[in-house]
Design a protein around this motif. Structure first.
Motif, PDB file in Angstrom:
ATOM      1  N   SER A 121       0.820  -1.223   0.000  1.00 33.14           N
ATOM      2  CA  SER A 121       0.000   0.000   0.000  1.00 33.14           C
ATOM      3  C   SER A 121       0.847   1.263   0.000  1.00 33.14           C
ATOM      4  CB  SER A 121      -0.924   0.004   1.221  1.00 33.14           C
ATOM      5  OG  SER A 121      -0.160  -0.053   2.428  1.00 33.14           O
ATOM      6  N   VAL A 122       2.150   1.145   0.354  1.00 37.93           N
ATOM      7  CA  VAL A 122       3.029   2.312   0.422  1.00 37.93           C
ATOM      8  C   VAL A 122       4.258   2.039  -0.437  1.00 37.93           C
ATOM      9  CG1 VAL A 122       4.476   3.742   1.926  1.00 37.93           C
ATOM     10  CG2 VAL A 122       2.253   2.950   2.734  1.00 37.93           C
ATOM     11  N   ARG A 123       4.689   3.059  -1.207  1.00 37.35           N
ATOM     12  CA  ARG A 123       5.881   2.925  -2.038  1.00 37.35           C
ATOM     13  C   ARG A 123       6.809   4.117  -1.821  1.00 37.35           C
ATOM     14  NH1 ARG A 123       5.065   1.896  -8.185  1.00 37.35           N
ATOM     15  NH2 ARG A 123       7.336   1.674  -7.971  1.00 37.35           N
ATOM     16  N   ARG A 124       8.083   3.905  -2.105  1.00 37.01           N
ATOM     17  CA  ARG A 124       9.069   4.985  -2.036  1.00 37.01           C
ATOM     18  C   ARG A 124       9.346   5.488  -3.451  1.00 37.01           C
ATOM     19  NH1 ARG A 124      14.872   3.448   0.107  1.00 37.01           N
ATOM     20  NH2 ARG A 124      15.109   2.861  -2.090  1.00 37.01           N
ATOM     21  N   VAL A 125       9.371   6.786  -3.613  1.00 32.57           N
ATOM     22  CA  VAL A 125       9.672   7.401  -4.901  1.00 32.57           C
ATOM     23  C   VAL A 125      11.155   7.741  -4.920  1.00 32.57           C
ATOM     24  CG1 VAL A 125       9.098   9.219  -6.529  1.00 32.57           C
ATOM     25  CG2 VAL A 125       7.349   8.373  -4.956  1.00 32.57           C
ATOM     26  N   ASP A 126      11.901   7.102  -5.781  1.00 30.21           N
ATOM     27  CA  ASP A 126      13.356   7.324  -5.867  1.00 30.21           C
ATOM     28  C   ASP A 126      13.665   8.311  -6.991  1.00 30.21           C
ATOM     29  OD1 ASP A 126      13.514   5.494  -3.880  1.00 30.21           O
ATOM     30  OD2 ASP A 126      14.471   3.910  -5.057  1.00 30.21           O
ATOM     31  N   MET A 127      14.282   9.444  -6.615  1.00 32.05           N
ATOM     32  CA  MET A 127      14.630  10.470  -7.595  1.00 32.05           C
ATOM     33  C   MET A 127      16.050  10.953  -7.329  1.00 32.05           C
ATOM     34  SD  MET A 127      11.069  12.648  -7.683  1.00 32.05           S
ATOM     35  CE  MET A 127      10.944  12.694  -5.898  1.00 32.05           C
ATOM     36  N   VAL A 128      16.711  11.421  -8.368  1.00 30.27           N
ATOM     37  CA  VAL A 128      18.068  11.958  -8.284  1.00 30.27           C
ATOM     38  C   VAL A 128      18.080  13.333  -8.963  1.00 30.27           C
ATOM     39  CG1 VAL A 128      20.491  11.654  -8.883  1.00 30.27           C
ATOM     40  CG2 VAL A 128      19.101   9.660  -8.268  1.00 30.27           C
ATOM     41  N   PHE A 129      18.624  14.372  -8.252  1.00 28.92           N
ATOM     42  CA  PHE A 129      18.736  15.722  -8.800  1.00 28.92           C
ATOM     43  C   PHE A 129      20.176  16.205  -8.604  1.00 28.92           C
ATOM     44  CE2 PHE A 129      14.302  15.382  -7.378  1.00 28.92           C
ATOM     45  CZ  PHE A 129      13.667  15.564  -8.587  1.00 28.92           C
ATOM     46  N   GLY A 130      20.726  16.837  -9.625  1.00 30.21           N
ATOM     47  CA  GLY A 130      22.105  17.306  -9.560  1.00 30.21           C
ATOM     48  C   GLY A 130      22.208  18.815  -9.635  1.00 30.21           C
ATOM     49  N   ILE A 131      23.255  19.359  -8.954  1.00 31.32           N
ATOM     50  CA  ILE A 131      23.559  20.782  -9.031  1.00 31.32           C
ATOM     51  C   ILE A 131      25.020  20.931  -9.463  1.00 31.32           C
ATOM     52  CG2 ILE A 131      21.869  21.364  -7.258  1.00 31.32           C
ATOM     53  CD1 ILE A 131      24.218  21.638  -5.287  1.00 31.32           C
ATOM     54  N   GLY A 132      25.407  22.123  -9.840  1.00 36.33           N
ATOM     55  CA  GLY A 132      26.790  22.363 -10.254  1.00 36.33           C
ATOM     56  C   GLY A 132      27.740  22.394  -9.075  1.00 36.33           C
ATOM     57  N   TYR A 133      29.011  22.226  -9.360  1.00 30.22           N
ATOM     58  CA  TYR A 133      30.015  22.234  -8.308  1.00 30.22           C
ATOM     59  C   TYR A 133      30.153  23.611  -7.647  1.00 30.22           C
ATOM     60  CZ  TYR A 133      31.869  17.510  -8.759  1.00 30.22           C
ATOM     61  OH  TYR A 133      32.020  16.154  -8.711  1.00 30.22           O
ATOM     62  N   SER A 134      29.781  24.633  -8.328  1.00 30.73           N
ATOM     63  CA  SER A 134      29.896  25.986  -7.774  1.00 30.73           C
ATOM     64  C   SER A 134      28.665  26.424  -6.997  1.00 30.73           C
ATOM     65  CB  SER A 134      30.156  26.991  -8.901  1.00 30.73           C
ATOM     66  OG  SER A 134      29.098  26.966  -9.856  1.00 30.73           O
ATOM     67  N   ASP A 135      27.596  25.587  -6.995  1.00 30.33           N
ATOM     68  CA  ASP A 135      26.355  25.946  -6.311  1.00 30.33           C
ATOM     69  C   ASP A 135      26.443  25.651  -4.820  1.00 30.33           C
ATOM     70  OD1 ASP A 135      25.197  26.788  -8.664  1.00 30.33           O
ATOM     71  OD2 ASP A 135      24.399  24.791  -9.170  1.00 30.33           O
ATOM     72  N   ASP A 136      25.505  26.263  -4.058  1.00 36.07           N
ATOM     73  CA  ASP A 136      25.460  26.134  -2.598  1.00 36.07           C
ATOM     74  C   ASP A 136      24.747  24.828  -2.241  1.00 36.07           C
ATOM     75  OD1 ASP A 136      25.122  26.315   0.135  1.00 36.07           O
ATOM     76  OD2 ASP A 136      24.514  28.430   0.104  1.00 36.07           O
ATOM     77  N   ILE A 137      25.491  23.925  -1.594  1.00 35.02           N
ATOM     78  CA  ILE A 137      24.931  22.613  -1.247  1.00 35.02           C
ATOM     79  C   ILE A 137      23.846  22.755  -0.192  1.00 35.02           C
ATOM     80  CG2 ILE A 137      25.492  20.390  -0.202  1.00 35.02           C
ATOM     81  CD1 ILE A 137      28.229  20.559  -1.472  1.00 35.02           C
ATOM     82  N   VAL A 138      24.071  23.572   0.827  1.00 30.49           N
ATOM     83  CA  VAL A 138      23.080  23.733   1.903  1.00 30.49           C
ATOM     84  C   VAL A 138      21.781  24.298   1.353  1.00 30.49           C
ATOM     85  CG1 VAL A 138      22.599  24.903   4.093  1.00 30.49           C
ATOM     86  CG2 VAL A 138      24.900  24.031   3.620  1.00 30.49           C
TER      87      VAL A 138
END
Length: 539
Positions: free
Chosen positions: A436-453
């Protein structure tokens, strides 16, 4: 046997006047050849003598063919020659018939004294004699027709032959009835005989079968001959049809059809008169048992359906329907067998036939039985049910229907695909909607110069603000990979199964909008190409 009677003809001196006609010359030549072969046959023994006698038979048949041809193209010059030849044939047939009748009588007397093994050989000799005797009758009839064409009819002899044929028809008809009854009696004795008695009864049965077959063939020959004599053979044709069951053109005869229908009607009427009360009682018993078990079938189905529908069992919808249907059918099948036994049917051959048929069908339908077995395993282990979204047998889609042989899957683009159960059971089964419950797996990328926080904060806000994302289990948002061109975050919220794709699409769209708004880049694969200029040395 035919050789012996032919020799009776050859004893007479065949002298025909010389003529210049080619056919008459051929006739004379055949006479000479027959005389020579007859002389040779008296001096030879063993197989050589048999070969010469076979040649004699062929020569005599050729002689009759020449006579037939000359009569069809007869002229006044050939009249006397042909008349002499035909009269010789008439005398030959009469003498040969007398000889054969005596021979048949002697063989029949000998047959009664023989042992069962000896009777088989004697019966074969007797059948050959009778067969040749029938052929002589047909040839004699042909001789009388030739005499008519040669303007020398013999009405008295012709009528005597017709009377003889009528008598033989009556005799062979009675003989066929008697021998058929004997065969049926011996067949019944074989079924109940002990092993020690079977060998003797089997020999008698074989002998009687040969008699019946000879009676049928003889009667058929006589009927054909009698038709040429314009005799009424309707009852004999009916008897042959009842004995053999063979459909022929003669059955199109109106009189024969009416005779068969009348006979069946009389027999059916007499049978009904004798058996109607007992038959009516058995029919009522049969109907009562069938109606009772139909009622029991409905009751059984209701009870089983209530039992298999219990929440404690957690059975799939298909296996519930299967047990419900099978229970009712089994009860009705038992009732049908009981009803058949009450009206006099022997169930032993029926059940044996089912066993043999099951074996044959099993070999013929191996693939289908494999699908059936796989269907049973699917019912027992229940990897999916109707309405589930699955990946099975190389197909992805919603399970629309499932049977014991195949499974119908409707794809997301509304195609209907029928997959054999053996292919599904023998492959990996992925049930997307089982939980009845599933996990949605997604991957998103940012540039090396972007703010990780900042990226983590934006992703968390997007996930937490979506109404379909569950609070428990908690969503996972983590920096996952330092890729070649990007810094990748995994985003894994938990949702209800039916909300999976809605959440997946909404979050993906919102991430693009928010990243653009917050100045976060979404890298894509790229390469930097550096060119180095090399100066040529001065000459």
């Amino acid at each position: 046997m035919r050789i012996i009677v032919l020799l009776l003809l050859l004893v007479s001196n065949l002298a025909v006047a010389q003529t210049t006609s080619p056919q008459i010359d051929k006739l004379n030549q055949l006479d000479k050849e027959i005389s020579v072969l007859y002389g040779e046959s008296k001096t030879m023994l063993g197989s050589t003598r048999d070969v010469v006698r076979l040649q004699l038979l062929k020569k005599n048949d050729a002689l009759r063919d020449v006579i037939q041809a000359l009569i069809e193209q007869r002229s006044d010059d050939d009249h006397d020659i042909l008349l002499k030849q035909v009269n010789q044939q008439v005398k030959f047939i009469a003498d040969a018939s007398t000889y054969l009748l005596n021979k048949i009588a002697t063989t029949e007397t000998t047959l009664e004294k023989e042992t069962n093994e000896g009777k088989l050989l004697a019966q074969k000799t007797l059948d050959e004699s009778r067969r040749f005797s029938m052929l002589l009758l047909a040839e004699q009839w042909t001789n009388y027709q030739w005499l008519k064409l040669l303007n020398q009819p013999s009405p008295a002899s012709e009528q005597a032959l017709i009377n003889d044929v009528e008598h033989r028809l009556e005799f062979m008809s009675a003989s066929l009835i008697f021998d058929s009854q004997q065969e049926a009696l011996l067949n019944n004795q074989l079924e109940s005989a002990t092993e020690g008695e079977k060998s003797t009864i089997q020999l008698e049965h074989i002998l009687t079968q040969r008699k019946v077959n000879n009676d049928i063939s003889t009667l058929q020959f006589l009927v054909t001959l009698a038709d040429k004599m314009t005799l009424d053979t309707t009852q004999y044709k009916q008897q042959i049809f009842e004995a053999t069951g063979t459909l022929t053109d003669e059955l199109l005869n109106v009189d024969l059809i009416l005779s068969i229908i009348s006979s069946w009607g009389e027999g059916s009427g007499q049978w009904l008169a004798d058996n109607a009360p007992e038959l009516l009682f058995k029919v009522l018993i049969f109907i009562a048992i069938i109606l009772t078990f139909r009622w029991l079938k409905k009751i059984t189905r209701k009870i089983v359906k209530r039992a298999v529908s219990s929440p404690n069992l957690q059975l799939s919808r298909l296996i519930q329907d299967f047990f419900t249907s099978m229970s009712g059918n089994i009860v009705f099948a038992i009732g049908l067998l009981i009803a058949l036994s009450q009206v006099g049917f022997d169930l032993t051959p029926i059940l044996t036939g089912f066993g043999v048929a099951g074996l044959v069908i099993g070999f013929a339908l191996q693939d289908t039985l494999s699908n059936f077995a796989s269907g049973m395993m699917l019912l027992i282990y229940r990897p999916f049910d109707e309405g589930d979204f699955v990946e099975a047998g190389g197909v992805s889609g919603k399970v629309a229907h499932m049977s014991l042989v195949n499974t119908t899957i409707k794809t997301f683009d509304n195609q209907v695909i029928i997959v054999p159960n053996s292919k599904i059971w023998g492959d990996i089964i992925k049930n997307v909607t089982h939980e009845s419950v599933r996990r949605v797996d997604m991957v998103f990328g940012i540039g090396y110069s972007d703010d990780i926080v900042l990226a983590e904060t934006v992703l968390a806000d997007i996930v937490q603000s979506h109404a379909a994302v569950l609070k428990d289990p908690e969503a996972v948002i983590k920096l996952h990979t330092l890729n070649t061109s990007s810094v990748d975050f995994i985003v894994r919220p938990w949702v209800k199964t039916e909300d999976y794709w809605g959440v997946y699409w909404d979050i993906t769209r919102e991430v693009k909008i928010r990243f653009d708004k917050e100045g976060l880049s979404i890298p894509f694969p790229q390469q930097d190409v550096h060119l180095h200029m090399v100066e040529k040395p001065a000459k």
